[in-house]
Design a protein around this motif. Sequence first.
Motif, PDB file in Angstrom:
ATOM      1  N   GLY A 162       0.730  -0.958   0.040  1.00 56.70           N
ATOM      2  CA  GLY A 162       0.109   0.047   0.004  1.00 56.70           C
ATOM      3  C   GLY A 162       0.892   1.318   0.133  1.00 56.70           C
ATOM      4  O   GLY A 162       0.192   2.253   0.334  1.00 56.70           O
ATOM      5  N   ASP A 163       2.057   1.203  -0.776  1.00 53.53           N
ATOM      6  CA  ASP A 163       2.989   2.528  -0.362  1.00 53.53           C
ATOM      7  C   ASP A 163       2.951   2.985  -1.916  1.00 53.53           C
ATOM      8  O   ASP A 163       3.462   2.482  -2.658  1.00 53.53           O
ATOM      9  N   PRO A 164       2.366   4.085  -2.307  1.00 54.06           N
ATOM     10  CA  PRO A 164       2.288   4.466  -3.659  1.00 54.06           C
ATOM     11  C   PRO A 164       3.766   4.944  -4.209  1.00 54.06           C
ATOM     12  O   PRO A 164       3.972   4.788  -5.513  1.00 54.06           O
ATOM     13  N   PHE A 165       4.634   5.332  -3.363  1.00 55.67           N
ATOM     14  CA  PHE A 165       6.153   5.724  -3.713  1.00 55.67           C
ATOM     15  C   PHE A 165       6.578   4.295  -4.426  1.00 55.67           C
ATOM     16  O   PHE A 165       7.169   4.417  -5.349  1.00 55.67           O
ATOM     17  N   LYS A 166       6.548   3.724  -3.515  1.00 52.04           N
ATOM     18  CA  LYS A 166       7.160   2.061  -3.852  1.00 52.04           C
ATOM     19  C   LYS A 166       6.475   1.420  -5.123  1.00 52.04           C
ATOM     20  O   LYS A 166       7.249   0.843  -5.947  1.00 52.04           O
ATOM     21  N   HIS A 218       8.694   0.960  -8.577  1.00 50.81           N
ATOM     22  CA  HIS A 218       8.835  -0.486  -9.074  1.00 50.81           C
ATOM     23  C   HIS A 218       8.269  -0.692 -10.345  1.00 50.81           C
ATOM     24  O   HIS A 218       8.127  -1.824 -11.130  1.00 50.81           O
ATOM     25  N   ARG A 219       7.554   0.423 -10.951  1.00 48.85           N
ATOM     26  CA  ARG A 219       6.871   0.410 -12.149  1.00 48.85           C
ATOM     27  C   ARG A 219       7.825   1.267 -13.037  1.00 48.85           C
ATOM     28  O   ARG A 219       7.973   0.885 -14.394  1.00 48.85           O
ATOM     29  N   LEU A 220       8.617   2.239 -12.529  1.00 53.97           N
ATOM     30  CA  LEU A 220       9.505   3.035 -13.565  1.00 53.97           C
ATOM     31  C   LEU A 220      10.294   2.304 -14.001  1.00 53.97           C
ATOM     32  O   LEU A 220      11.032   2.319 -15.179  1.00 53.97           O
ATOM     33  N   ASN A 221      11.369   1.413 -13.196  1.00 52.79           N
ATOM     34  CA  ASN A 221      12.274   0.606 -13.875  1.00 52.79           C
ATOM     35  C   ASN A 221      12.013  -0.512 -14.652  1.00 52.79           C
ATOM     36  O   ASN A 221      12.710  -0.114 -15.840  1.00 52.79           O
ATOM     37  N   LYS A 253       1.410   8.763 -12.398  1.00 51.32           N
ATOM     38  CA  LYS A 253       0.469   9.000 -11.515  1.00 51.32           C
ATOM     39  C   LYS A 253       0.775   8.741 -10.102  1.00 51.32           C
ATOM     40  O   LYS A 253       0.124   9.660  -9.441  1.00 51.32           O
ATOM     41  N   LYS A 254       1.220   7.696  -9.709  1.00 49.56           N
ATOM     42  CA  LYS A 254       1.358   7.484  -8.399  1.00 49.56           C
ATOM     43  C   LYS A 254       2.607   8.313  -7.871  1.00 49.56           C
ATOM     44  O   LYS A 254       2.467   8.984  -6.498  1.00 49.56           O
ATOM     45  N   PHE A 255       3.723   8.700  -8.630  1.00 50.33           N
ATOM     46  CA  PHE A 255       4.675   9.750  -8.110  1.00 50.33           C
ATOM     47  C   PHE A 255       4.007  11.192  -7.876  1.00 50.33           C
ATOM     48  O   PHE A 255       4.241  11.855  -6.791  1.00 50.33           O
ATOM     49  N   ARG A 256       3.101  11.449  -8.630  1.00 50.55           N
ATOM     50  CA  ARG A 256       2.128  12.716  -8.430  1.00 50.55           C
ATOM     51  C   ARG A 256       1.295  12.730  -7.059  1.00 50.55           C
ATOM     52  O   ARG A 256       1.200  13.476  -6.572  1.00 50.55           O
ATOM     53  N   GLU A 257       1.002  11.539  -6.879  1.00 51.95           N
ATOM     54  CA  GLU A 257       0.163  11.360  -5.551  1.00 51.95           C
ATOM     55  C   GLU A 257       0.866  11.552  -4.425  1.00 51.95           C
ATOM     56  O   GLU A 257       0.345  11.704  -3.347  1.00 51.95           O
ATOM     57  N   CYS A 258       2.370  11.361  -4.523  1.00 53.36           N
ATOM     58  CA  CYS A 258       3.110  11.427  -3.408  1.00 53.36           C
ATOM     59  C   CYS A 258       3.357  12.948  -3.209  1.00 53.36           C
ATOM     60  O   CYS A 258       4.138  13.382  -2.195  1.00 53.36           O
ATOM     61  N   GLY A 259       3.210  13.903  -4.215  1.00 57.00           N
ATOM     62  CA  GLY A 259       3.528  15.383  -4.001  1.00 57.00           C
ATOM     63  C   GLY A 259       4.765  15.732  -4.242  1.00 57.00           C
ATOM     64  O   GLY A 259       5.503  15.161  -5.010  1.00 57.00           O
ATOM     65  N   LYS A 260       5.367  16.600  -3.403  1.00 57.50           N
ATOM     66  CA  LYS A 260       6.691  17.370  -3.545  1.00 57.50           C
ATOM     67  C   LYS A 260       7.740  16.310  -3.190  1.00 57.50           C
ATOM     68  O   LYS A 260       8.540  16.318  -3.786  1.00 57.50           O
ATOM     69  N   PHE A 261       7.407  15.410  -2.426  1.00 57.01           N
ATOM     70  CA  PHE A 261       8.390  14.213  -2.099  1.00 57.01           C
ATOM     71  C   PHE A 261       8.912  13.690  -3.309  1.00 57.01           C
ATOM     72  O   PHE A 261       9.893  13.313  -3.260  1.00 57.01           O
ATOM     73  N   ALA A 277       8.723  14.669  -6.416  1.00 59.45           N
ATOM     74  CA  ALA A 277       8.705  15.616  -7.700  1.00 59.45           C
ATOM     75  C   ALA A 277       9.884  15.248  -8.597  1.00 59.45           C
ATOM     76  O   ALA A 277       9.601  15.075  -9.909  1.00 59.45           O
ATOM     77  N   ASP A 278      10.830  14.774  -8.428  1.00 55.03           N
ATOM     78  CA  ASP A 278      12.165  14.550  -9.186  1.00 55.03           C
ATOM     79  C   ASP A 278      11.771  13.191  -9.805  1.00 55.03           C
ATOM     80  O   ASP A 278      12.246  13.339 -11.091  1.00 55.03           O
ATOM     81  N   ASP A 279      11.493  12.115  -9.284  1.00 56.68           N
ATOM     82  CA  ASP A 279      10.954  11.027  -9.683  1.00 56.68           C
ATOM     83  C   ASP A 279       9.933  11.083 -10.709  1.00 56.68           C
ATOM     84  O   ASP A 279       9.771  10.191 -11.847  1.00 56.68           O
ATOM     85  N   ALA A 280       8.836  12.101 -10.434  1.00 52.16           N
ATOM     86  CA  ALA A 280       7.779  12.342 -11.344  1.00 52.16           C
ATOM     87  C   ALA A 280       8.171  12.905 -12.778  1.00 52.16           C
ATOM     88  O   ALA A 280       7.820  12.546 -13.781  1.00 52.16           O
ATOM     89  N   GLN A 281       9.244  13.734 -12.516  1.00 49.78           N
ATOM     90  CA  GLN A 281       9.752  14.308 -13.721  1.00 49.78           C
ATOM     91  C   GLN A 281      10.581  13.288 -14.606  1.00 49.78           C
ATOM     92  O   GLN A 281      10.654  13.554 -15.736  1.00 49.78           O
ATOM     93  N   LYS A 282      11.320  12.262 -13.995  1.00 49.21           N
ATOM     94  CA  LYS A 282      11.859  11.160 -14.596  1.00 49.21           C
ATOM     95  C   LYS A 282      10.931  10.452 -15.313  1.00 49.21           C
ATOM     96  O   LYS A 282      11.149  10.225 -16.634  1.00 49.21           O
ATOM     97  N   ALA A 283       9.752  10.140 -14.932  1.00 46.59           N
ATOM     98  CA  ALA A 283       8.661   9.314 -15.471  1.00 46.59           C
ATOM     99  C   ALA A 283       7.973  10.270 -16.642  1.00 46.59           C
ATOM    100  O   ALA A 283       7.891   9.756 -17.540  1.00 46.59           O
ATOM    101  N   GLN A 284       7.813  11.531 -16.367  1.00 47.61           N
ATOM    102  CA  GLN A 284       7.616  12.189 -17.655  1.00 47.61           C
ATOM    103  C   GLN A 284       8.274  12.644 -18.657  1.00 47.61           C
ATOM    104  O   GLN A 284       7.928  12.269 -19.885  1.00 47.61           O
TER     105      GLN A 284
END
Length: 105
Positions: free
Chosen positions: A41-45, A49-52, A75-83, A85-92
């Motif tokens: 139930g951890d959205p960051f993990k 584990h989907r980005l890799n 989508k899940k990185f964005r749910e995590c907010g600013k924490f 953000a860098d990973d969300a940018q990698k996914a983008q």
Amino acid sequence: MPHLGSIFQLWTKSVFGGILKDYISALEHYREAIQYIDALGDPFKAAFHRLNPAFILYDAKILPEAKEFAQYALKKFRECGKFAADDAQKAQNLLELIEKDIMSA
């Protein structure tokens, strides 16, 4: 609930599968590990584990699946907010590369 050692073992197999360019095997291990990660139930993990595998699939030019994994990760990185953000940018960024390759195919 799976033991964390089992998750690490699956993760290790996944990483080595990617390094060895054994994309199908790596993807199977990632999918199995993802099931355990989702159960935590951890959205960051879940995103991480989907980005890799998205990167592995992109490298193998399996673009539709790479896109699916990257979209979910974003989508899940964005749910995590600013924490995350860098990973969300990698996914983008990866999604943009995938889209570019899909359009030029």
